[in-house]
Design an enzyme around this catalytic site. Structure first.
Site, short mmCIF file in Angstrom:
data_model
loop_
_atom_site.label_atom_id
_atom_site.label_comp_id
_atom_site.label_asym_id
_atom_site.label_seq_id
_atom_site.Cartn_x
_atom_site.Cartn_y
_atom_site.Cartn_z
N LYS A 1 0.87 -1.18 0.00
CA LYS A 1 0.00 0.00 0.00
C LYS A 1 0.91 1.23 0.00
O LYS A 1 1.99 1.21 0.63
CB LYS A 1 -0.85 -0.08 1.27
CG LYS A 1 -1.92 0.96 1.44
CD LYS A 1 -2.68 0.69 2.75
CE LYS A 1 -3.81 1.65 3.00
NZ LYS A 1 -4.57 1.34 4.23
N SER B 1 -9.53 -1.43 7.32
CA SER B 1 -9.00 -1.18 5.97
C SER B 1 -8.34 -2.36 5.28
O SER B 1 -8.04 -2.29 4.09
CB SER B 1 -8.01 -0.03 6.00
OG SER B 1 -8.73 1.17 5.98
N SER C 1 -9.51 1.26 3.38
CA SER C 1 -8.71 2.11 2.53
C SER C 1 -7.64 1.37 1.71
O SER C 1 -7.11 1.93 0.76
CB SER C 1 -8.00 3.16 3.39
OG SER C 1 -7.12 2.54 4.30
N1 GLN Z 1 -12.95 2.90 6.96
C1 GLN Z 1 -12.31 3.19 8.21
C2 GLN Z 1 -12.07 4.67 8.33
O1 GLN Z 1 -12.37 5.35 7.44
C3 GLN Z 1 -11.05 2.41 8.34
C4 GLN Z 1 -9.83 3.08 7.81
C5 GLN Z 1 -8.58 2.29 8.04
O2 GLN Z 1 -8.61 1.21 8.63
N2 GLN Z 1 -7.48 2.87 7.63
O3 GLN Z 1 -11.57 5.12 9.32
#
Ligand code: GLN
Length: 456
Positions: A64, A163, A139
């Site tokens: 990532k 994420s 994400s």
């Molecule tokens: N969707 C969650 C958020 O927006 C998780 C994000 C993540 O784990 N980086 O915070």
């Protein structure tokens, strides 16, 4: 899809070329922000020439783009870091390289990992591996999609509130968010330091186990790291498994519930006991998360001021320099979280929001600890729905946040949780189930998933 064993014993150069070719062929998914082709080929050539091979010798992977890695800028999908070349590599990447793995590219994400669909990327969304009209999830959407498309056998992601698990379930691959502290966060762009974890996507549980075993362990650069506990485990027979009642309500998509129930049937038929359990506090988990996480974000992102890293705006005064650099460097969702975080931490509201959320978090940790004294594993869906359409939730942050309702609890409690593919909806969209365990039981969760792999 491919697995790690498909790349073992073959020339590293051949493996890297094959992965890069596959990445180029799947360009339309926009899963990658950069290839690290030159460096990857150099490393592959060296690996082919060495006698002693590591456990992942010549195996290509993708990280990532919030992992500091050599060979391409580390952008975190933001304008801020668009041209930021890492001065060092993340510990996780270094450890994989010691075993001979080769990073061939950087995957798309929601900017600074804020989001659940990869639509918050400054550089445009990633498309779902199975249905191009749908989101990849987020994400770590890019990392899930490159794994699902078979470009690489595994990819790295970060999971702060879901994420890794959510995009894994949206694209039909395995995703592991380990116990908090299992893998060093050093060299990874910080989001929320008390829930940030480093994990991976893979196409089977054994590969995930191997990659985690390589990455895990103490790191003097990250004081929250734990000693490596990823010893490959055998499945414990006759486990007691709790289905989380609050995750199986009428609001949850019928196909999602069906796939969880199918998995439960498999668990029962292989000798495990399954019972319903309840954690009433879960109804507040999302509220806790969206107070604590923005608070930590507002603190962690303060370093992006236009002076120290990345982009610097043209400005006549210092406050203009901060303001303009941040305005251009961050996407709306980053700004929203910085504002919410600053608000809940401000002196007039700290007790009412941040402190309350932290107290509630302790109660949630206690509730999970208590439950995991009687149950080996907790099970439920990963998300309330399968992958949604591109644009469906992008303009409504609350709707987007609601899709995190089943993943944030393991993040707040620091417990390991994995997303295991468990079939498809009638229209062919992948669905995953989530297995949650006590801290440091990661290898046990993977062993359980592995034992059911054949029958799912
Ligand atoms: N969707 C969650 C958020 O927006 C998780 C994000 C993540 O784990 N980086 O915070």
């Amino acid at each position: 899809m491919t697995s790690i064993s498909d790349y073992m014993g073959t020339s590293a150069v051949v493996n890297v070329k094959r992965a890069i070719e596959a990445a180029k062929q799947h360009d339309e998914f926009h899963a990658l922000l950069a290839l690290t082709e030159e460096r990857a080929l150099e490393r592959a050539t060296k690996i082919d020439e060495t006698e002693v091979k590591g456990r992942l010798a010549g195996v290509p992977f993708i990280a990532k783009d919030n992992f500091l890695a050599f060979g391409a800028p580390t952008t975190a999908a933001s304008h801020f870091l668009e041209k930021f070349n890492a001065p060092l590599q993340a510990t996780a990447i270094e450890k994989l390289e010691v075993e001979g793995a080769i990073c061939i590219g950087k995957a798309n994400l929601d900017a600074f990992a804020h989001g659940g669909s990869t639509e918050n990327s400054t550089f445009g969304p990633t498309l779902n591996a199975v249905d191009k009209e749908r989101v990849a999830g987020g994400s770590s959407g890019g990392s899930a999609v490159v794994t699902a498309l078979g470009i690489v056998p595994f990819a790295l992601g970060t999971d702060t509130g879901g994420s890794i698990r959510q995009p894994a379930s949206f694209n039909g691959v395995y995703g592991i968010k380990p116990t908090y502290g299992a893998v060093s966060r050093y060299g990874v762009v910080a989001m929320a330091s008390s829930t940030d974890t480093i994990g991976c996507f893979a196409t089977n549980a054994s590969d995930a186990e191997l990659v985690m075993d390589v990455m895990a362990g103490r790191d003097s650069h990250d004081a929250t790291t734990l000693p490596d506990f990823f010893e490959i485990a055998d499945v414990k027979p006759g486990q007691k498994i709790g289905v989380i009642k609050e995750f199986m309500t009428d609001d949850v998509d019928a196909d999602v519930k069906k796939s969880v129930n199918n998995y439960i049937d498999k668990l029962k038929s292989t000798g495990h006991t399954v019972e319903e359990v309840s954690v009433p506090l879960l109804k507040y988990a999302l509220a806790m998360y969206y107070i604590i996480v923005p608070a930590e974000i507002s603190s962690n992102l303060a370093r992006y001021d236009g002076v120290r890293y990345g982009k610097r705006a043209e400005a006549g005064s210092l406050s203009d320099l901060y303001g303009k650099s941040r305005d251009d460097g961050f996407v709306d969702e980053n700004k929203r979280r910085i504002m919410i975080g600053s608000y809940v931490l401000s002196s007039g509201f700290f007790d009412a929001y941040y402190m309350q959320a932290q107290k509630a978090r302790t109660l949630l940790i206690n509730a999970f600890n208590e439950l995991l004294e009687s149950y080996d594993v907790l099970i439920g869906p990963v998300t309330p729905t399968p992958a949604f359409k591109l644009g469906e939730k992008a303009s409504d942050p609350i709707k987007m946040y609601l899709s995190d309702m089943m993943t944030v609890a393991a993040s707040l409690t620091g417990m390991p949780a994995i997303s295991v593919p468990s079939g498809n909806t009638n229209s062919g969209l992948p669905v995953g189930v989530q297995l949650i365990g006590q801290r440091r039981s990661d290898a046990q969760l993977l062993a359980l998933a592995k034992s059911l792999e054949e029958s799912v």
